[in-house]
Scaffold this motif. Structure first.
Motif, PDB file in Angstrom:
ATOM      1  N   PRO A 264       0.836  -1.212   0.000  1.00 12.15           N
ATOM      2  CA  PRO A 264       0.000   0.000   0.000  1.00 12.15           C
ATOM      3  C   PRO A 264       0.866   1.256   0.000  1.00 12.15           C
ATOM      4  N   ASN A 265       0.351   2.318  -0.620  1.00 13.25           N
ATOM      5  CA  ASN A 265       1.095   3.580  -0.682  1.00 13.25           C
ATOM      6  C   ASN A 265       1.475   4.118   0.690  1.00 13.25           C
ATOM      7  N   VAL A 266       0.639   3.843   1.692  1.00 14.55           N
ATOM      8  CA  VAL A 266       0.884   4.396   3.023  1.00 14.55           C
ATOM      9  C   VAL A 266       2.211   3.904   3.593  1.00 14.55           C
ATOM     10  N   TYR A 267       2.659   2.712   3.201  1.00 14.56           N
ATOM     11  CA  TYR A 267       3.947   2.201   3.668  1.00 14.56           C
ATOM     12  C   TYR A 267       5.087   3.098   3.192  1.00 14.56           C
ATOM     13  N   PHE A 268       5.032   3.490   1.912  1.00 14.29           N
ATOM     14  CA  PHE A 268       6.085   4.354   1.374  1.00 14.29           C
ATOM     15  C   PHE A 268       6.053   5.727   2.026  1.00 14.29           C
ATOM     16  N   LEU A 269       4.855   6.228   2.304  1.00 15.32           N
ATOM     17  CA  LEU A 269       4.723   7.549   2.913  1.00 15.32           C
ATOM     18  C   LEU A 269       5.335   7.588   4.308  1.00 15.32           C
ATOM     19  N   TYR A 270       4.967   6.620   5.140  1.00 16.91           N
ATOM     20  CA  TYR A 270       5.483   6.591   6.504  1.00 16.91           C
ATOM     21  C   TYR A 270       6.990   6.329   6.532  1.00 16.91           C
ATOM     22  N   ALA A 271       7.446   5.383   5.723  1.00 18.02           N
ATOM     23  CA  ALA A 271       8.874   5.048   5.710  1.00 18.02           C
ATOM     24  C   ALA A 271       9.708   6.233   5.237  1.00 18.02           C
ATOM     25  N   GLY A 272       9.264   6.901   4.168  1.00 13.85           N
ATOM     26  CA  GLY A 272      10.023   8.013   3.627  1.00 13.85           C
ATOM     27  C   GLY A 272      10.084   9.195   4.572  1.00 13.85           C
ATOM     28  N   ALA A 273       8.927   9.599   5.111  1.00 16.68           N
ATOM     29  CA  ALA A 273       8.908  10.736   6.034  1.00 16.68           C
ATOM     30  C   ALA A 273       9.630  10.403   7.334  1.00 16.68           C
ATOM     31  N   GLY A 309      12.695   9.986  -1.987  1.00 15.05           N
ATOM     32  CA  GLY A 309      12.389   9.196  -3.174  1.00 15.05           C
ATOM     33  C   GLY A 309      11.329   8.143  -2.915  1.00 15.05           C
ATOM     34  N   LEU A 310      11.281   7.617  -1.704  1.00  8.47           N
ATOM     35  CA  LEU A 310      10.249   6.648  -1.338  1.00  8.47           C
ATOM     36  C   LEU A 310       8.874   7.295  -1.248  1.00  8.47           C
ATOM     37  N   ALA A 311       8.786   8.410  -0.534  1.00  8.96           N
ATOM     38  CA  ALA A 311       7.488   8.983  -0.192  1.00  8.96           C
ATOM     39  C   ALA A 311       6.883   9.852  -1.285  1.00  8.96           C
ATOM     40  N   SER A 312       7.700  10.628  -2.004  1.00 11.32           N
ATOM     41  CA  SER A 312       7.171  11.643  -2.906  1.00 11.32           C
ATOM     42  C   SER A 312       6.262  11.091  -4.000  1.00 11.32           C
ATOM     43  N   PRO A 313       6.666  10.062  -4.746  1.00  8.28           N
ATOM     44  CA  PRO A 313       5.767   9.563  -5.794  1.00  8.28           C
ATOM     45  C   PRO A 313       4.479   8.963  -5.245  1.00  8.28           C
ATOM     46  N   ALA A 314       4.544   8.329  -4.087  1.00  4.65           N
ATOM     47  CA  ALA A 314       3.332   7.771  -3.478  1.00  4.65           C
ATOM     48  C   ALA A 314       2.385   8.881  -3.055  1.00  4.65           C
ATOM     49  N   ARG A 375      -0.218  10.922   8.215  1.00  2.00           N
ATOM     50  CA  ARG A 375      -1.021  10.281   9.251  1.00  2.00           C
ATOM     51  C   ARG A 375      -2.465  10.784   9.210  1.00  2.00           C
ATOM     52  N   PHE A 376      -2.625  12.075   9.019  1.00  2.00           N
ATOM     53  CA  PHE A 376      -3.967  12.656   8.930  1.00  2.00           C
ATOM     54  C   PHE A 376      -4.721  12.088   7.732  1.00  2.00           C
ATOM     55  N   ALA A 377      -4.054  12.004   6.577  1.00  2.00           N
ATOM     56  CA  ALA A 377      -4.703  11.480   5.378  1.00  2.00           C
ATOM     57  C   ALA A 377      -5.129  10.033   5.562  1.00  2.00           C
ATOM     58  N   ALA A 378      -4.262   9.237   6.185  1.00  2.00           N
ATOM     59  CA  ALA A 378      -4.597   7.830   6.421  1.00  2.00           C
ATOM     60  C   ALA A 378      -5.772   7.701   7.378  1.00  2.00           C
ATOM     61  N   THR A 379      -5.801   8.546   8.399  1.00  2.00           N
ATOM     62  CA  THR A 379      -6.910   8.517   9.354  1.00  2.00           C
ATOM     63  C   THR A 379      -8.221   8.900   8.693  1.00  2.00           C
ATOM     64  N   ARG A 380      -8.189   9.916   7.817  1.00  2.00           N
ATOM     65  CA  ARG A 380      -9.393  10.338   7.104  1.00  2.00           C
ATOM     66  C   ARG A 380      -9.909   9.241   6.179  1.00  2.00           C
ATOM     67  N   GLN A 381      -8.978   8.518   5.575  1.00  2.00           N
ATOM     68  CA  GLN A 381      -9.390   7.438   4.681  1.00  2.00           C
ATOM     69  C   GLN A 381     -10.088   6.333   5.467  1.00  2.00           C
ATOM     70  N   GLN A 382      -9.536   5.999   6.625  1.00  2.00           N
ATOM     71  CA  GLN A 382     -10.135   4.956   7.457  1.00  2.00           C
ATOM     72  C   GLN A 382     -11.530   5.355   7.936  1.00  2.00           C
ATOM     73  N   SER A 383     -11.682   6.636   8.325  1.00  2.00           N
ATOM     74  CA  SER A 383     -12.983   7.093   8.804  1.00  2.00           C
ATOM     75  C   SER A 383     -14.003   7.112   7.670  1.00  2.00           C
ATOM     76  N   THR A 384     -13.543   7.409   6.447  1.00  2.00           N
ATOM     77  CA  THR A 384     -14.438   7.417   5.277  1.00  2.00           C
ATOM     78  C   THR A 384     -14.920   6.005   4.980  1.00  2.00           C
ATOM     79  N   LEU A 385     -14.005   5.042   5.069  1.00  2.00           N
ATOM     80  CA  LEU A 385     -14.355   3.647   4.799  1.00  2.00           C
ATOM     81  C   LEU A 385     -15.367   3.123   5.822  1.00  2.00           C
ATOM     82  N   VAL A 386     -15.188   3.566   7.074  1.00  2.00           N
ATOM     83  CA  VAL A 386     -16.112   3.150   8.118  1.00  2.00           C
ATOM     84  C   VAL A 386     -17.501   3.768   7.870  1.00  2.00           C
TER      85      VAL A 386
END
Length: 386
Positions: A264-273, A309-314, A375-386
């Protein structure tokens, strides 16, 4: 793809290619250092503002004609800069050059989003996003070589050549990729941007991606002081320390291209930042302990840009995926955010009395903001799915 890579590189590379030649050009034009610095500041400003315009225009007029207009402006402005007889002339030419170069950055991303399959969007955008990271690192090396061997005007001769190649290739080879057109209306464009800014997930991905991809700007702004004045290395080595950012960014982008679709893209985002924040913190600690050496600086810089390089394209693919009906406008607003954050980071390091400390603290703030945004974006996505 190779053509999109070329037009994207032209906009970012021209940003810092003139930096090594500032003293030479200033002496030739009879301009003070503060005045010459305007040629860099206004270029970043033009690159940011231009991206706000090209995205909505391409949604209305099409990607191909909008890109051709931008490349034509870039080429014409490069010729003006080549012939500049004064600082004022050069400043105006640089601003126009940036407004033209912004087309390649914005529309390259939009064209990829138009044409790539969903499972390849992140991979293809990773390649273009690499140029946002590589261009500023490669440019000082090229600019220093040209200015040292052929004079400062050779830099603009080089850019004129690039402009001719890009415009010719785009005219002959680039098809139209945007089938759905909308009537042009300034009010509609304003509403598009308002709509984008009203989407929290898009804003979070845009802010996080802007921070990740421009975290190296404070380093580029202070590298000459750290490398030459603090570490005592020759001024000719500064370009190579700036070019070290290419290594990390390339490896990080390669990793994202290889692993995109599997994770998932979120892995690259967290690892890169996370890597970026850790390296900025390490730089501060090493500096305060008096341990900073050339190997330490290179290792920290390469690792930090690997994270970028990890986070930016994701982040870019996630942001554009939030707005399928406004890809052009979203790409423009995203690019504006990148350049604006780069300008802020470059400005902030000027307030510190110790360049290495100022660089580290600024990078800590930027990468920390990126991590919080993801982190905020991932949280918003989870709340939207719920």
């Amino acid at each position: 793809m190779w053509l999109l890579v070329l037009v994207t590189l032209s906009g970012t590379m021209a940003m810092h290619i003139f930096v090594p030649a500032l003293p030479i050009a200033g002496a030739a034009l009879g301009a003070a250092p503060a005045g010459m610095q305007q040629t860099i500041t206004l270029y970043v400003l033009g690159l940011a503002l231009g991206q706000l315009v090209y995205g909505p225009l391409s949604d209305t007029l099409g990607r191909r004609p909008t890109l051709l207009v931008g490349l034509g402006l870039y080429l014409s402005a490069s010729v003006l800069a080549l012939c500049a007889p004064s600082l004022q002339w050069l400043v105006v030419a640089r601003l126009l050059q940036a407004l033209g170069g912004a087309a390649g950055i914005t529309l390259g991303r939009a064209i990829v989003r138009d044409t790539s399959a969903p499972d390849r969007v992140t991979k293809d955008l990773a390649l273009l996003n690499l140029l946002t990271l590589v261009g500023p690192g490669l440019a000082p090396v090229v600019g220093a070589y040209l200015a040292d061997h052929f004079g400062w005007r050779a830099i603009y001769l080089f850019l004129v050549g690039m402009g001719c190649i890009m415009l010719g290739c785009a005219w002959r080879l680039l098809p139209e990729t945007h089938a759905l057109r909308r009537p042009l209306a300034v009010k509609a464009i304003a509403l598009d941007y308002r709509s984008l800014l009203g989407q929290p997930r898009f804003v979070a991905f845009m802010l996080g991606g802007a921070c990740s991809s421009t975290a190296l700007y404070p380093y580029l702004a202070t590298s000459s002081y750290i490398v030459h004045e603090q570490l005592g290395l020759p001024i000719s080595d500064v370009g190579w320390f700036a070019a070290s950012t290419i290594v990390g960014a390339s490896l990080g982008t390669l990793a994202t291209r290889r692993l995109a679709g599997r994770l998932p893209n979120v892995y690259f985002l967290y690892a890169g930042a996370g890597l970026g924040l850790a390296m900025a913190t390490l730089l501060l600690l090493v500096q305060l302990m008096g341990w900073l050496t050339a190997p330490w600086l290179l290792a920290i810089t390469i690792t930090m840009t690997f994270g970028a390089g990890l986070a930016s394209p994701a982040a870019l693919s996630s942001a554009l995926s939030c707005t399928p009906g406004l890809v052009g406008a979203a790409a423009g607003l995203y690019g504006f955010g990148q350049m604006a954050m780069g300008a802020i980071g470059t400005q902030l390091v000027g307030y510190g009395s110790v360049p290495a400390v100022a660089c580290a603290v600024t990078q800590m703030c930027i990468t920390g903001l990126a991590l919080g945004s993801y982190r905020f974006a991932a949280t918003r996505q989870q709340s939207t799915l719920v």
